[in-house]
Enzyme design. Structure first.
Site, PDB file in Angstrom:
ATOM      1  N   ARG A  92       0.843  -1.298   0.025  1.00 44.99           N
ATOM      2  CA  ARG A  92       0.158  -0.156   0.086  1.00 44.99           C
ATOM      3  C   ARG A  92       0.850   1.252  -0.004  1.00 44.99           C
ATOM      4  NH1 ARG A  92      -4.553  -2.314   2.547  1.00 44.99           N
ATOM      5  NH2 ARG A  92      -6.313  -1.086   2.767  1.00 44.99           N
ATOM      6  N   ARG A 127     -22.086  -1.864   3.058  1.00 46.37           N
ATOM      7  CA  ARG A 127     -21.372  -3.164   3.307  1.00 46.37           C
ATOM      8  C   ARG A 127     -21.628  -3.626   4.752  1.00 46.37           C
ATOM      9  NH1 ARG A 127     -14.976  -3.900   2.462  1.00 46.37           N
ATOM     10  NH2 ARG A 127     -14.856  -1.800   3.883  1.00 46.37           N
ATOM     11  N   ARG A 159     -18.202  -2.404   9.787  1.00 53.72           N
ATOM     12  CA  ARG A 159     -16.964  -2.013  10.025  1.00 53.72           C
ATOM     13  C   ARG A 159     -16.856  -0.842  10.654  1.00 53.72           C
ATOM     14  NH1 ARG A 159     -12.860  -4.427   5.196  1.00 53.72           N
ATOM     15  NH2 ARG A 159     -12.024  -2.306   5.781  1.00 53.72           N
ATOM     16  N   ARG A 170      -9.740   7.609   4.424  1.00 55.10           N
ATOM     17  CA  ARG A 170      -8.963   6.027   3.710  1.00 55.10           C
ATOM     18  C   ARG A 170      -8.838   6.558   2.223  1.00 55.10           C
ATOM     19  NH1 ARG A 170     -12.815   1.814   5.331  1.00 55.10           N
ATOM     20  NH2 ARG A 170     -11.399   0.483   4.222  1.00 55.10           N
TER      21      ARG A 170
HETATM   22  P1  AP5 Z   1     -15.119  -5.295  -0.768  1.00 53.31           P
HETATM   23  O1  AP5 Z   1     -14.645  -6.263  -1.818  1.00 53.31           O
HETATM   24  O2  AP5 Z   1     -15.266  -5.447   0.367  1.00 53.31           O
HETATM   25  O3  AP5 Z   1     -14.105  -4.283  -1.095  1.00 53.31           O
HETATM   26  P2  AP5 Z   1     -12.307  -3.788  -0.794  1.00 53.31           P
HETATM   27  O4  AP5 Z   1     -11.725  -3.277  -1.871  1.00 53.31           O
HETATM   28  O5  AP5 Z   1     -11.767  -5.241  -0.343  1.00 53.31           O
HETATM   29  O6  AP5 Z   1     -12.574  -2.840   0.583  1.00 53.31           O
HETATM   30  P3  AP5 Z   1     -11.717  -2.721   1.789  1.00 53.31           P
HETATM   31  O7  AP5 Z   1     -12.409  -1.633   2.580  1.00 53.31           O
HETATM   32  O8  AP5 Z   1     -11.714  -4.152   2.428  1.00 53.31           O
HETATM   33  O9  AP5 Z   1     -10.359  -2.328   1.479  1.00 53.31           O
HETATM   34  P4  AP5 Z   1      -9.366  -1.682   2.255  1.00 53.31           P
HETATM   35  O10 AP5 Z   1      -8.376  -1.897   1.322  1.00 53.31           O
HETATM   36  O11 AP5 Z   1      -9.441  -0.251   2.441  1.00 53.31           O
HETATM   37  O12 AP5 Z   1      -9.364  -2.119   3.472  1.00 53.31           O
HETATM   38  P5  AP5 Z   1      -8.389  -3.597   4.255  1.00 53.31           P
HETATM   39  O13 AP5 Z   1      -9.392  -4.355   4.791  1.00 53.31           O
HETATM   40  O14 AP5 Z   1      -7.350  -3.894   3.335  1.00 53.31           O
HETATM   41  O15 AP5 Z   1     -16.228  -4.369  -1.679  1.00 53.31           O
HETATM   42  C1  AP5 Z   1     -16.950  -3.289  -0.900  1.00 53.31           C
HETATM   43  C2  AP5 Z   1     -18.203  -3.238  -0.643  1.00 53.31           C
HETATM   44  O16 AP5 Z   1     -18.754  -3.086  -2.181  1.00 53.31           O
HETATM   45  C3  AP5 Z   1     -18.740  -4.816  -0.219  1.00 53.31           C
HETATM   46  O17 AP5 Z   1     -19.873  -4.491   0.178  1.00 53.31           O
HETATM   47  C4  AP5 Z   1     -19.127  -5.340  -1.616  1.00 53.31           C
HETATM   48  O18 AP5 Z   1     -20.126  -6.434  -1.321  1.00 53.31           O
HETATM   49  C5  AP5 Z   1     -19.443  -4.355  -2.585  1.00 53.31           C
HETATM   50  N1  AP5 Z   1     -19.112  -4.617  -4.002  1.00 53.31           N
HETATM   51  C6  AP5 Z   1     -18.002  -5.007  -4.475  1.00 53.31           C
HETATM   52  N2  AP5 Z   1     -17.905  -5.054  -5.726  1.00 53.31           N
HETATM   53  C7  AP5 Z   1     -19.004  -4.453  -6.259  1.00 53.31           C
HETATM   54  C8  AP5 Z   1     -19.349  -4.111  -7.395  1.00 53.31           C
HETATM   55  N3  AP5 Z   1     -18.832  -4.575  -8.670  1.00 53.31           N
HETATM   56  N4  AP5 Z   1     -20.690  -3.407  -7.507  1.00 53.31           N
HETATM   57  C9  AP5 Z   1     -21.261  -3.121  -6.482  1.00 53.31           C
HETATM   58  N5  AP5 Z   1     -20.837  -3.557  -5.097  1.00 53.31           N
HETATM   59  C10 AP5 Z   1     -19.821  -4.104  -4.953  1.00 53.31           C
HETATM   60  O19 AP5 Z   1      -7.826  -2.730   5.315  1.00 53.31           O
HETATM   61  C11 AP5 Z   1      -8.083  -2.137   6.400  1.00 53.31           C
HETATM   62  C12 AP5 Z   1      -7.229  -1.345   7.098  1.00 53.31           C
HETATM   63  O20 AP5 Z   1      -6.211  -2.321   7.681  1.00 53.31           O
HETATM   64  C13 AP5 Z   1      -6.342  -0.100   6.560  1.00 53.31           C
HETATM   65  O21 AP5 Z   1      -7.434   1.034   6.533  1.00 53.31           O
HETATM   66  C14 AP5 Z   1      -5.080   0.066   7.260  1.00 53.31           C
HETATM   67  O22 AP5 Z   1      -5.457   0.490   8.703  1.00 53.31           O
HETATM   68  C15 AP5 Z   1      -4.782  -1.440   7.602  1.00 53.31           C
HETATM   69  N6  AP5 Z   1      -3.919  -2.149   6.416  1.00 53.31           N
HETATM   70  C16 AP5 Z   1      -4.151  -3.047   5.839  1.00 53.31           C
HETATM   71  N7  AP5 Z   1      -3.263  -3.329   4.838  1.00 53.31           N
HETATM   72  C17 AP5 Z   1      -2.192  -2.619   5.237  1.00 53.31           C
HETATM   73  C18 AP5 Z   1      -1.097  -2.160   4.471  1.00 53.31           C
HETATM   74  N8  AP5 Z   1      -0.569  -2.960   3.491  1.00 53.31           N
HETATM   75  N9  AP5 Z   1      -0.453  -1.112   4.905  1.00 53.31           N
HETATM   76  C19 AP5 Z   1      -0.690  -0.334   6.009  1.00 53.31           C
HETATM   77  N10 AP5 Z   1      -1.867  -0.614   6.592  1.00 53.31           N
HETATM   78  C20 AP5 Z   1      -2.827  -1.605   6.105  1.00 53.31           C
END
Ligand code: AP5
Length: 213
Positions: A92, A127, A159, A170
């Protein structure tokens, strides 16, 4: 024989990385590794690492690079990654991408799922997630067949970082710190862009085509 896939999924929060990762994981029988999910599990278990990073994640800030790099090093060393893997939410930042390259892990594909910020704000509001099995639903686009409960029977939750103000922050962090990775991987000839569609299955079809191209 099927080629080996070591895939990075890039995209803003809520772009659908987790949704597509789950589908690709099933199709190719390779693990989908979400640093966000690993961090949320660590927080829920009350581990030392979980307690250290809780405040970053709840505010929508990035967890320090050193923590996530250690998570990924440990996870990629597990035997189930030998035949391929999907990284959802890592790297990221440019230092994270450099650390991954330093590990000597070959990346075969990088797909960035692109969705406009306004559409993301709407998606995040709907979501719903299962804290027990990790399944993700959407009140409109992917409703749980059981209504307010998951298919595993657990009540669905929202969440903490899906609060609209946290989502805005974000998105700003994504544009500033994660989007530069598109240039990083473009210059290495690995980047493919998929425009996220309103229907999940349309995005899945475009993602599959990008992997075949
Ligand atoms: P979904 O598939 O859940 O989307 P996503 O891209 O996976 O979203 P996230 O919020 O999980 O991503 P993120 O990157 O912010 O969070 P993460 O958990 O990695 O889809 C979203 C919604 O839309 C769902 O309800 C789905 O059903 C719907 N949907 C999907 N596709 C669709 C479509 N085509 N049409 C309509 N609806 C649709 O990270 C969380 C936190 O962890 C970060 O903020 C940070 O604090 C930490 N973190 C994680 N990784 C790192 C890293 N590498 N470095 C530093 N901090 C990190």
């Amino acid at each position: 024989m099927q080629r080996k896939i070591n895939l990075i999924l890039l995209g803003a929060p809520g772009a659908g990385k987790g949704t597509q990762a789950e589908i690709i994981s099933e199709k190719f029988s390779i693990p989908a590794i979400s640093t966000g999910a690993i961090i949320r599990d660590a927080i829920a278990s009350g581990s030392e690492m979980g307690n250290r990073v809780k405040s970053y994640t709840e505010k929508g800030e990035l967890v320090p690079d050193s923590v996530v790099i250690d998570i990924i090093k440990e996870r990629l060393a597990k035997p189930d990654c030998e035949n391929g893997f999907i990284l959802d939410g890592f790297p990221r930042t440019v230092p994270q991408a450099e650390a991954l390259a330093d590990l000597g892990v070959e990346i075969t594909d990088v797909i960035s799922i692109e969705v406009a910020d306004e559409d993301i704000m709407a998606r995040m509001a709907g979501r719903r997630v299962c804290k027990k099995c990790g399944a993700t639903f959407h009140t409109m686009f992917k409703p749980s067949p059981n209504g307010e409960t998951c298919v595993c029977g657990e009540p669905l939750t929202i969440r903490k970082d899906d609060d609209p103000e946290v989502v805005k922050s974000r998105l700003a962090i994504y544009h500033e710190q994660t989007e530069p990775l598109k240039d990083f991987y473009e210059s290495r000839g690995l980047l493919k862009i998929v425009h996220g569609q309103e229907k999940l299955e349309d995005t899945t079809a475009l993602t599959a085509a990008a992997l075949e191209a």
